[in-house]
Design a protein around this motif. Structure first.
Motif, PDB file in Angstrom:
ATOM      1  N   VAL A 111       0.841  -1.198   0.000  1.00 23.34           N
ATOM      2  CA  VAL A 111       0.000   0.000   0.000  1.00 23.34           C
ATOM      3  C   VAL A 111       0.876   1.249   0.000  1.00 23.34           C
ATOM      4  CG1 VAL A 111      -1.536   1.380   1.483  1.00 23.34           C
ATOM      5  CG2 VAL A 111      -2.078  -1.013   0.998  1.00 23.34           C
ATOM      6  N   LEU A 112       1.885   1.267   0.881  1.00 22.78           N
ATOM      7  CA  LEU A 112       2.769   2.430   0.948  1.00 22.78           C
ATOM      8  C   LEU A 112       3.646   2.540  -0.298  1.00 22.78           C
ATOM      9  CD1 LEU A 112       3.787   2.359   4.723  1.00 22.78           C
ATOM     10  CD2 LEU A 112       2.002   3.726   3.604  1.00 22.78           C
ATOM     11  N   ALA A 113       4.077   1.387  -0.827  1.00 25.29           N
ATOM     12  CA  ALA A 113       4.853   1.411  -2.070  1.00 25.29           C
ATOM     13  C   ALA A 113       4.023   2.020  -3.199  1.00 25.29           C
ATOM     14  CB  ALA A 113       5.298   0.001  -2.442  1.00 25.29           C
ATOM     15  N   ASP A 114       2.737   1.709  -3.195  1.00 27.06           N
ATOM     16  CA  ASP A 114       1.821   2.271  -4.180  1.00 27.06           C
ATOM     17  C   ASP A 114       1.765   3.791  -4.036  1.00 27.06           C
ATOM     18  OD1 ASP A 114       0.174   1.688  -6.290  1.00 27.06           O
ATOM     19  OD2 ASP A 114      -1.528   1.024  -5.089  1.00 27.06           O
ATOM     20  N   CYS A 115       1.608   4.261  -2.811  1.00 25.35           N
ATOM     21  CA  CYS A 115       1.488   5.695  -2.561  1.00 25.35           C
ATOM     22  C   CYS A 115       2.783   6.442  -2.884  1.00 25.35           C
ATOM     23  CB  CYS A 115       1.110   5.943  -1.103  1.00 25.35           C
ATOM     24  SG  CYS A 115      -0.584   5.453  -0.699  1.00 25.35           S
ATOM     25  N   GLN A 116       3.920   5.775  -2.705  1.00 29.11           N
ATOM     26  CA  GLN A 116       5.216   6.420  -2.942  1.00 29.11           C
ATOM     27  C   GLN A 116       5.785   6.089  -4.327  1.00 29.11           C
ATOM     28  OE1 GLN A 116       6.538   8.639  -0.880  1.00 29.11           O
ATOM     29  NE2 GLN A 116       4.818   8.373   0.546  1.00 29.11           N
ATOM     30  N   SER A 117       4.961   5.484  -5.177  1.00 34.75           N
ATOM     31  CA  SER A 117       5.362   5.169  -6.559  1.00 34.75           C
ATOM     32  C   SER A 117       6.647   4.341  -6.628  1.00 34.75           C
ATOM     33  CB  SER A 117       5.542   6.462  -7.375  1.00 34.75           C
ATOM     34  OG  SER A 117       4.355   7.214  -7.386  1.00 34.75           O
ATOM     35  N   ASP A 242      -7.956  -8.676 -18.188  1.00 36.59           N
ATOM     36  CA  ASP A 242      -8.837  -7.733 -18.883  1.00 36.59           C
ATOM     37  C   ASP A 242      -9.008  -6.456 -18.070  1.00 36.59           C
ATOM     38  OD1 ASP A 242      -9.132  -9.554 -20.928  1.00 36.59           O
ATOM     39  OD2 ASP A 242     -11.091 -10.287 -20.254  1.00 36.59           O
ATOM     40  N   GLY A 243      -9.152  -6.606 -16.742  1.00 29.01           N
ATOM     41  CA  GLY A 243      -9.312  -5.442 -15.870  1.00 29.01           C
ATOM     42  C   GLY A 243      -8.080  -4.567 -15.857  1.00 29.01           C
ATOM     43  N   LEU A 244      -6.902  -5.188 -15.860  1.00 32.34           N
ATOM     44  CA  LEU A 244      -5.651  -4.420 -15.892  1.00 32.34           C
ATOM     45  C   LEU A 244      -5.496  -3.682 -17.218  1.00 32.34           C
ATOM     46  CD1 LEU A 244      -3.378  -7.097 -14.208  1.00 32.34           C
ATOM     47  CD2 LEU A 244      -3.648  -4.752 -13.363  1.00 32.34           C
ATOM     48  N   ARG A 245      -5.819  -4.341 -18.317  1.00 30.54           N
ATOM     49  CA  ARG A 245      -5.635  -3.722 -19.623  1.00 30.54           C
ATOM     50  C   ARG A 245      -6.661  -2.613 -19.875  1.00 30.54           C
ATOM     51  NH1 ARG A 245      -1.541  -6.084 -21.894  1.00 30.54           N
ATOM     52  NH2 ARG A 245      -1.067  -8.283 -21.484  1.00 30.54           N
ATOM     53  N   SER A 246      -7.837  -2.736 -19.252  1.00 33.91           N
ATOM     54  CA  SER A 246      -8.848  -1.678 -19.434  1.00 33.91           C
ATOM     55  C   SER A 246      -8.618  -0.504 -18.481  1.00 33.91           C
ATOM     56  CB  SER A 246     -10.246  -2.249 -19.187  1.00 33.91           C
ATOM     57  OG  SER A 246     -10.451  -2.510 -17.801  1.00 33.91           O
ATOM     58  N   GLY A 247      -7.833  -0.732 -17.417  1.00 39.74           N
ATOM     59  CA  GLY A 247      -7.608   0.310 -16.428  1.00 39.74           C
ATOM     60  C   GLY A 247      -8.551   0.236 -15.248  1.00 39.74           C
ATOM     61  N   ALA A 248      -9.548  -0.664 -15.308  1.00 39.70           N
ATOM     62  CA  ALA A 248     -10.456  -0.821 -14.172  1.00 39.70           C
ATOM     63  C   ALA A 248      -9.684  -1.265 -12.933  1.00 39.70           C
ATOM     64  CB  ALA A 248     -11.549  -1.841 -14.503  1.00 39.70           C
ATOM     65  N   VAL A 249      -8.631  -2.050 -13.146  1.00 43.23           N
ATOM     66  CA  VAL A 249      -7.706  -2.437 -12.079  1.00 43.23           C
ATOM     67  C   VAL A 249      -6.412  -1.663 -12.325  1.00 43.23           C
ATOM     68  CG1 VAL A 249      -6.504  -4.341 -10.940  1.00 43.23           C
ATOM     69  CG2 VAL A 249      -8.750  -4.735 -11.981  1.00 43.23           C
ATOM     70  N   GLY A 250      -6.030  -0.835 -11.347  1.00 43.00           N
ATOM     71  CA  GLY A 250      -4.849   0.001 -11.545  1.00 43.00           C
ATOM     72  C   GLY A 250      -3.553  -0.789 -11.508  1.00 43.00           C
ATOM     73  N   ARG A 251      -3.401  -1.622 -10.493  1.00 47.35           N
ATOM     74  CA  ARG A 251      -2.233  -2.484 -10.330  1.00 47.35           C
ATOM     75  C   ARG A 251      -2.685  -3.775  -9.690  1.00 47.35           C
ATOM     76  NH1 ARG A 251       2.650  -0.359 -11.177  1.00 47.35           N
ATOM     77  NH2 ARG A 251       2.850   1.923 -11.305  1.00 47.35           N
ATOM     78  N   ALA A 252      -1.798  -4.767  -9.698  1.00 45.78           N
ATOM     79  CA  ALA A 252      -2.079  -6.021  -9.001  1.00 45.78           C
ATOM     80  C   ALA A 252      -0.815  -6.495  -8.294  1.00 45.78           C
ATOM     81  CB  ALA A 252      -2.576  -7.091  -9.968  1.00 45.78           C
ATOM     82  N   VAL A 253      -0.987  -6.956  -7.080  1.00 38.27           N
ATOM     83  CA  VAL A 253       0.080  -7.598  -6.319  1.00 38.27           C
ATOM     84  C   VAL A 253      -0.442  -8.982  -5.972  1.00 38.27           C
ATOM     85  CG1 VAL A 253       1.537  -7.538  -4.272  1.00 38.27           C
ATOM     86  CG2 VAL A 253       0.855  -5.394  -5.384  1.00 38.27           C
ATOM     87  N   LEU A 254       0.187 -10.013  -6.533  1.00 37.01           N
ATOM     88  CA  LEU A 254      -0.314 -11.379  -6.394  1.00 37.01           C
ATOM     89  C   LEU A 254       0.694 -12.224  -5.619  1.00 37.01           C
ATOM     90  CD1 LEU A 254      -1.517 -11.873 -10.085  1.00 37.01           C
ATOM     91  CD2 LEU A 254      -2.836 -10.979  -8.140  1.00 37.01           C
ATOM     92  N   ASP A 255       0.349 -12.556  -4.388  1.00 40.40           N
ATOM     93  CA  ASP A 255       1.221 -13.448  -3.624  1.00 40.40           C
ATOM     94  C   ASP A 255       0.864 -14.902  -3.895  1.00 40.40           C
ATOM     95  OD1 ASP A 255       3.346 -13.777  -1.634  1.00 40.40           O
ATOM     96  OD2 ASP A 255       1.766 -14.651  -0.392  1.00 40.40           O
ATOM     97  N   VAL A 256      -0.316 -15.129  -4.444  1.00 40.70           N
ATOM     98  CA  VAL A 256      -0.794 -16.491  -4.704  1.00 40.70           C
ATOM     99  C   VAL A 256      -1.334 -16.577  -6.120  1.00 40.70           C
ATOM    100  CG1 VAL A 256      -1.297 -17.102  -2.299  1.00 40.70           C
ATOM    101  CG2 VAL A 256      -2.992 -15.831  -3.630  1.00 40.70           C
ATOM    102  N   LEU A 257      -1.242 -17.770  -6.703  1.00 36.10           N
ATOM    103  CA  LEU A 257      -1.696 -17.995  -8.071  1.00 36.10           C
ATOM    104  C   LEU A 257      -2.498 -19.296  -8.135  1.00 36.10           C
ATOM    105  CD1 LEU A 257       1.655 -17.161  -9.897  1.00 36.10           C
ATOM    106  CD2 LEU A 257      -0.408 -15.722  -9.880  1.00 36.10           C
ATOM    107  N   PRO A 258      -3.335 -19.455  -9.162  1.00 39.91           N
ATOM    108  CA  PRO A 258      -4.098 -20.704  -9.276  1.00 39.91           C
ATOM    109  C   PRO A 258      -3.206 -21.936  -9.404  1.00 39.91           C
ATOM    110  CG  PRO A 258      -5.060 -19.002 -10.665  1.00 39.91           C
ATOM    111  CD  PRO A 258      -3.760 -18.456 -10.157  1.00 39.91           C
TER     112      PRO A 258
END
Length: 316
Positions: A111-117, A242-258
């Motif tokens: 969260v803080l990394a996001d705020c501090q770019s 799709d959400g990332l490419r459309s901009g609906a999702v600004g960024r993603a941080v994924l600690d887990v994957l399918p």
């Protein structure tokens, strides 16, 4: 008494088995706590007498024996429960330890990394590019945290301490939950998603949460950063892309994957504005296993249901 809670006398007569991967220091502590010798590793026919088992997985040959109690060294139990029918009457507990604290600090760091770019500055450094970027204040913004249990509450509590408004998404609306300003249900999360700066998932994997984050939810995020510290299969990865490419999702941080571990050619590595952290947010420590096993042992000795008992029907 819960029917899956063994009588105290049965515990002291049971055999105590531990998986080969359980560390030597943990084995010594298990023997100290219970007064029972630990038999590490198992092969052959299942025990005929009642037994307790500690490990990450329950071998198929042990599922047919008189299992009294299985203590998982992990917080997630979806793999245990999906491997086959759970032995009738057997108690299942899990290890949480200080995982909530670890995961909460992980979420706050991003969260803080996001705020501090931080991601942008790291990329600019790699290009030897001098570029000033204004910081963003976290306080006063909104985080929506899916899952209001021990881990979700820990995440919300730490974010709230930084002045972030926290909305929990749980099974009961409006209920008091530690760390949350408000709690809504998954059927009533549309407005919260639209106003969120961060969306954090701590959801376990159950039949009800598989693919929970799909096209509709990602499309409803107004550019929020999505952080997943729950289970990878709760996310439809194509919908996230799709959400990332459309901009609906600004960024993603994924600690887990399918599917873990992710192979080098896995599409997750090529998602835009995404960081994958290889299931490292809340790695279980030996002290967590010992502390939670001891708490379970004490509860069972007193005839109580342990706090970390798993409802094998619900899956958590």
């Amino acid at each position: 008494m819960n029917e899956n809670v063994p009588a105290p006398g049965l515990l002291t007569r049971a055999r105590l088995l531990a998986a080969p991967a359980v560390g030597a220091s943990v084995v010594r502590d298990l023997e100290r706590i219970t007064g029972l010798p630990v038999e590490q590793g198992f092969s052959g026919a299942p025990p005929q007498e009642p037994f307790i088992c500690v490990g990450a997985a329950l071998p198929e040959e042990l599922r047919g024996g008189p299992l009294v109690w299985f203590h998982s060294v992990n917080a997630g139990t979806d793999a245990l429960l999906s491997a086959g029918p759970w032995p009738s009457g057997a108690l299942l507990t899990r290890t949480v330890g200080r995982m909530g604290e670890r995961i909460a600090q992980y979420v706050l760091a991003w969260v803080l990394a996001d705020c501090q770019s931080v991601p942008g500055f790291a990329a600019a450094h790699a290009r030897a590019e001098w570029r000033r970027v204004p910081s963003e204040l976290a306080s006063g913004q909104t985080a929506v945290v899916y899952g209001t249990g021990r881990i979700g509450s820990s995440v919300a509590g730490l974010l709230r301490a930084c002045g972030i408004r926290t909305v929990g998404v749980g099974r009961a609306p409006g209920a008091e939950r530690a760390g949350f300003d408000r709690v809504v249900t998954a059927d009533d999360d549309t407005a919260s998603l639209a106003s969120a700066r961060w969306v954090v998932s701590t959801l376990p994997l159950t039949p009800a949460t598989a693919g929970f984050f799909g096209a509709e939810r990602f499309a409803g995020m107004g550019g929020a950063t999505f952080v997943n510290v729950g289970r990878g299969a709760t996310v439809d990865m194509r919908a996230l892309e799709d959400g990332l490419r459309s901009g609906a999702v600004g960024r993603a941080v994924l600690d887990v994957l399918p599917v873990e571990p992710a192979a080098p050619d896995d599409p997750c590595w090529r998602l835009p504005r995404t960081v994958v952290t290889s299931h490292s947010a809340g790695i279980t420590a030996d002290e967590d296993i010992v502390t939670d096993f001891a708490a379970c042992w004490d509860a069972l000795a007193a005839g109580r249901v342990p706090a970390t008992a798993v409802d094998v029907v619900r899956g958590y």
